[in-house]
Scaffold this motif. Structure first.
Motif, PDB file in Angstrom:
ATOM      1  N   PRO A 269       0.811  -1.226   0.000  1.00  0.00           N
ATOM      2  CA  PRO A 269       0.000   0.000   0.000  1.00  0.00           C
ATOM      3  C   PRO A 269       0.839   1.268   0.000  1.00  0.00           C
ATOM      4  CG  PRO A 269       0.042  -0.934   2.194  1.00  0.00           C
ATOM      5  CD  PRO A 269       0.804  -1.876   1.323  1.00  0.00           C
ATOM      6  N   ASP A 270       1.692   1.423  -0.989  1.00  0.00           N
ATOM      7  CA  ASP A 270       2.468   2.654  -1.122  1.00  0.00           C
ATOM      8  C   ASP A 270       2.758   2.860  -2.609  1.00  0.00           C
ATOM      9  OD1 ASP A 270       4.178   4.763  -1.148  1.00  0.00           O
ATOM     10  OD2 ASP A 270       5.713   3.859   0.137  1.00  0.00           O
ATOM     11  N   ARG A 271       2.064   3.816  -3.215  1.00  0.00           N
ATOM     12  CA  ARG A 271       2.231   4.045  -4.649  1.00  0.00           C
ATOM     13  C   ARG A 271       3.616   4.562  -5.007  1.00  0.00           C
ATOM     14  NH1 ARG A 271      -2.935   4.980  -7.404  1.00  0.00           N
ATOM     15  NH2 ARG A 271      -4.584   4.432  -5.967  1.00  0.00           N
ATOM     16  N   GLU A 272       4.287   5.141  -4.048  1.00  0.00           N
ATOM     17  CA  GLU A 272       5.611   5.720  -4.314  1.00  0.00           C
ATOM     18  C   GLU A 272       6.713   4.670  -4.290  1.00  0.00           C
ATOM     19  OE1 GLU A 272       6.108   9.016  -4.935  1.00  0.00           O
ATOM     20  OE2 GLU A 272       3.915   9.130  -4.929  1.00  0.00           O
ATOM     21  N   LEU A 273       6.393   3.497  -3.757  1.00  0.00           N
ATOM     22  CA  LEU A 273       7.446   2.494  -3.556  1.00  0.00           C
ATOM     23  C   LEU A 273       7.995   2.005  -4.893  1.00  0.00           C
ATOM     24  CD1 LEU A 273       8.865   0.743  -1.307  1.00  0.00           C
ATOM     25  CD2 LEU A 273       7.277  -1.069  -1.992  1.00  0.00           C
ATOM     26  N   ALA A 274       9.298   2.222  -5.092  1.00  0.00           N
ATOM     27  CA  ALA A 274       9.951   1.768  -6.324  1.00  0.00           C
ATOM     28  C   ALA A 274      11.449   1.772  -6.099  1.00  0.00           C
ATOM     29  CB  ALA A 274       9.601   2.701  -7.478  1.00  0.00           C
ATOM     30  N   PHE A 275      12.124   0.876  -6.800  1.00  0.00           N
ATOM     31  CA  PHE A 275      13.575   0.865  -6.696  1.00  0.00           C
ATOM     32  C   PHE A 275      14.134   1.848  -7.698  1.00  0.00           C
ATOM     33  CE2 PHE A 275      17.888  -0.709  -7.404  1.00  0.00           C
ATOM     34  CZ  PHE A 275      18.320  -0.768  -6.093  1.00  0.00           C
ATOM     35  N   ASP A 276      14.959   2.752  -7.218  1.00  0.00           N
ATOM     36  CA  ASP A 276      15.535   3.792  -8.060  1.00  0.00           C
ATOM     37  C   ASP A 276      16.916   3.331  -8.525  1.00  0.00           C
ATOM     38  OD1 ASP A 276      16.707   6.020  -9.135  1.00  0.00           O
ATOM     39  OD2 ASP A 276      15.755   7.397  -7.713  1.00  0.00           O
ATOM     40  N   ASP A 277      16.994   2.978  -9.823  1.00  0.00           N
ATOM     41  CA  ASP A 277      18.274   2.467 -10.331  1.00  0.00           C
ATOM     42  C   ASP A 277      19.378   3.514 -10.241  1.00  0.00           C
ATOM     43  OD1 ASP A 277      17.628  -0.172 -11.013  1.00  0.00           O
ATOM     44  OD2 ASP A 277      16.494   0.548 -12.747  1.00  0.00           O
ATOM     45  N   ALA A 278      18.997   4.789 -10.387  1.00  0.00           N
ATOM     46  CA  ALA A 278      19.998   5.854 -10.374  1.00  0.00           C
ATOM     47  C   ALA A 278      20.692   5.930  -9.016  1.00  0.00           C
ATOM     48  CB  ALA A 278      19.341   7.191 -10.711  1.00  0.00           C
ATOM     49  N   THR A 279      19.906   5.879  -7.934  1.00  0.00           N
ATOM     50  CA  THR A 279      20.515   6.012  -6.605  1.00  0.00           C
ATOM     51  C   THR A 279      20.835   4.654  -5.989  1.00  0.00           C
ATOM     52  OG1 THR A 279      18.357   5.947  -5.516  1.00  0.00           O
ATOM     53  CG2 THR A 279      19.192   8.124  -6.146  1.00  0.00           C
ATOM     54  N   GLY A 280      20.272   3.601  -6.583  1.00  0.00           N
ATOM     55  CA  GLY A 280      20.480   2.276  -6.012  1.00  0.00           C
ATOM     56  C   GLY A 280      19.724   2.087  -4.708  1.00  0.00           C
ATOM     57  N   GLU A 281      18.690   2.895  -4.523  1.00  0.00           N
ATOM     58  CA  GLU A 281      17.913   2.802  -3.285  1.00  0.00           C
ATOM     59  C   GLU A 281      16.422   2.741  -3.588  1.00  0.00           C
ATOM     60  OE1 GLU A 281      18.735   5.852  -0.444  1.00  0.00           O
ATOM     61  OE2 GLU A 281      20.356   4.594   0.371  1.00  0.00           O
ATOM     62  N   TRP A 282      15.688   2.276  -2.588  1.00  0.00           N
ATOM     63  CA  TRP A 282      14.237   2.283  -2.694  1.00  0.00           C
ATOM     64  C   TRP A 282      13.707   3.675  -2.380  1.00  0.00           C
ATOM     65  CZ3 TRP A 282      11.343  -1.862  -4.271  1.00  0.00           C
ATOM     66  CH2 TRP A 282      12.007  -3.091  -4.350  1.00  0.00           C
ATOM     67  N   ARG A 283      12.737   4.111  -3.197  1.00  0.00           N
ATOM     68  CA  ARG A 283      11.996   5.318  -2.874  1.00  0.00           C
ATOM     69  C   ARG A 283      10.690   4.892  -2.245  1.00  0.00           C
ATOM     70  NH1 ARG A 283      10.209   7.316  -7.353  1.00  0.00           N
ATOM     71  NH2 ARG A 283      11.464   6.157  -8.869  1.00  0.00           N
TER      72      ARG A 283
END
Lengths: 332, 174
Positions: A269-283
């Motif tokens: 339940p978090d629409r923002e949740l995604a892995f950011d390849d640029a930073t190598g971190e989860w948003r």
């Protein structure tokens, strides 16, 4: 084969620094000892209870371990509520064993804390009076059987990410205790995952029940490791009582568990949740830190009820503590 | 890192090899403060026995003499033939309950074949390195302390003997 006679003698002068000797001996001034102690810890050295240690270190370890012990003790209450309602005998046995394990962890951890100088009774007094804290996730209700699966799987998983990093704590007795605890926790995660996976192969109602539980637990799970902190200002990191920042732990948790949650057809339940390849971190959406502060200061939905249960329980079992300390008496 | 997750759990599952090993990775067998006696022998300071709180709620047995809880150190053997290793400790009012607690805490999953339970106050510790590892040449106690290569060559020269070849059993006695 090596000719033993051809070996050169290996006789270096004894280096006590390599063999566990403490350089901060009693002849030094406090400041000198402090500096040497700090250097030892910063170089990944271990501290044992009979070592001299600065007050700041002793109190920091004590506070950390005490909070951990409190969480193990209070953490069994949400699960305890489902022992009588477990759907099968096997689940009931597993859940009972898990509750026993967690109380056992509290025992081990209170022993570590006691050896640092705070009596167990004082720790109970502080916990029950709300002067010390326990983890946010144990302040919430368990509404359905799916909650038991989510807690044992994901709450324990988030906890074990943190606990594995504690196996290398600078405080020796804590590090060793964590190795035993992590070994037992791994069984709990399997038990919880099995509960969730089983429900997800069941009826639509059962699947919906898991989704509903995940929806409620996701917020507290994301808050569990705490807000981002400045690595350079975190004294627990400085003293190597713990090894990772809260954000590192949260990222590690997400990396391992997001795919495992999604593969079951669950929706996070978090629409923002995604892995950011640029930073190598989860948003992700910033967790509700106000809720975290509210809950851990014993203003959560179940805080008072759970503390009250512990108070009642302590009073009800007082006779046991009296009995085991009584002089043996001949039975007529 | 995704695969890593599975490993985390596996790590734990191999527990007997992992979690358990950890319980003794220090050589210290005691977990407590101590004071040093004149001869460097360190006695364990129990930190004072804990007097049990009679508890909230009244005791049913007023006037009962209150005993004390004290730490017992637990050593465990993981399988037959293994050395005993420090596992942790328990608080107990007497040796008999200490055994029960130790069994519950350290072999609940059948992870031990033997436990030693010792009152912490009964353990005597020496950890003064001036005594344990005196800064003296102790090479005579070790095989590496005897280097005779050059002397052996000199001895052979003097005897007019060559260095024996590998597997040479020497001249059989008649």
């Amino acid at each position: 084969m090596t000719d033993p006679l051809a070996l050169e003698p290996v006789l270096t002068p004894r280096d006590h620094a390599d063999s566990g000797a403490r350089p901060w001996n009693e002849d030094l001034s406090h400041d000198e000892r402090f500096t040497l102690f700090e250097a030892h810890v910063r170089a990944s050295g271990k501290i044992e209870p009979n070592d001299w240690m600065p007050d700041e270190y002793r109190t920091a370890v004590l506070r950390f371990v005490e909070m951990h012990a409190n969480s193990e003790l209070m953490g069994v209450l949400p699960e305890r509520e489902w022992i009588m309602r477990a759907p099968t005998l096997k689940r009931k046995l597993a859940l009972t064993a898990k509750v026993q394990d967690e109380v056992g962890h509290a025992q081990l951890l209170y022993r570590v804390a006691e050896d640092l100088g705070k009596p167990r009774e004082a720790m109970f007094d502080d916990l029950l009076a709300g002067r010390t804290k326990f983890h946010n996730v144990f302040h919430y209700p368990t509404r359905t059987w799916a909650d038991i699966g989510i807690i044992a799987w994901l709450v324990d998983a988030a906890a074990i990410v943190a606990q594995q990093a504690l196996r290398d704590s600078s405080y020796g007795p804590y590090a060793r205790t964590m190795q035993k605890i992590c070994w037992e926790e791994s069984v709990h995660i399997m038990h919880g995952r099995d509960v969730v996976v089983t429900l997800m192969t069941g009826s639509d109602t059962q699947r919906a029940m898991v989704q509903e539980a995940l929806d409620r637990w996701w917020g507290p799970l994301m808050q569990m490791h705490g807000p981002r902190s400045d690595r350079t200002k975190d004294r627990d990191l400085h003293w190597r009582i713990k090894a990772k920042t809260s954000e590192e732990l949260r990222q590690e948790f997400l990396t391992i568990y997001v795919p495992r949650i999604l593969e079951l057809g669950l929706v996070i339940p978090d629409r923002e949740l995604a892995f950011d390849d640029a930073t190598g971190e989860w948003r992700y959406t910033d967790p509700d830190w106000t809720e975290l502060r509210t809950v851990v200061t014993n203003h959560g939905p179940m805080s008072e009820e759970r503390l009250e249960f512990r108070r009642m329980n302590r009073a009800a079992t007082a006779w046991v503590r009296t009995a085991i300390l009584a002089e043996p008496r001949a039975v007529a | 890192m995704t695969d890593n997750g599975e490993r985390m759990i596996d790590e734990g599952e191999r527990g007997t090899d992992n979690g358990e090993r950890g319980t003794d990775n220090g050589d210290h067998t005691t977990d407590n403060g101590g004071h040093t006696t004149d001869n460097g022998e360190r006695m364990i300071d129990e930190g004072g026995p804990v007097v049990a709180d009679p508890g909230i709620g009244s005791s049913d047995q007023p006037g009962e003499p209150a005993g004390t809880l004290e730490p017992y150190e637990v050593f465990r053997q993981e399988k037959d033939g293994d050395p005993m290793r420090h596992g942790g400790n328990v608080m107990a009012p007497d040796a008999e309950l200490a055994l029960h607690y130790a069994r519950e805490m350290f072999s609940r999953r059948g992870e031990s074949t033997r436990l030693w339970v010792v009152r912490r106050a009964d353990i005597r510790v020496i950890e003064d390195l001036d005594l344990l590892q005196p800064p003296l040449d102790r090479s005579f106690k070790k095989p590496g302390g005897y280097v005779m290569r050059d002397k052996l060559t000199a001895a052979r020269d003097r005897a007019g003997m060559a260095k024996p070849k590998a597997r040479d059993r020497g001249t059989p006695l008649v």
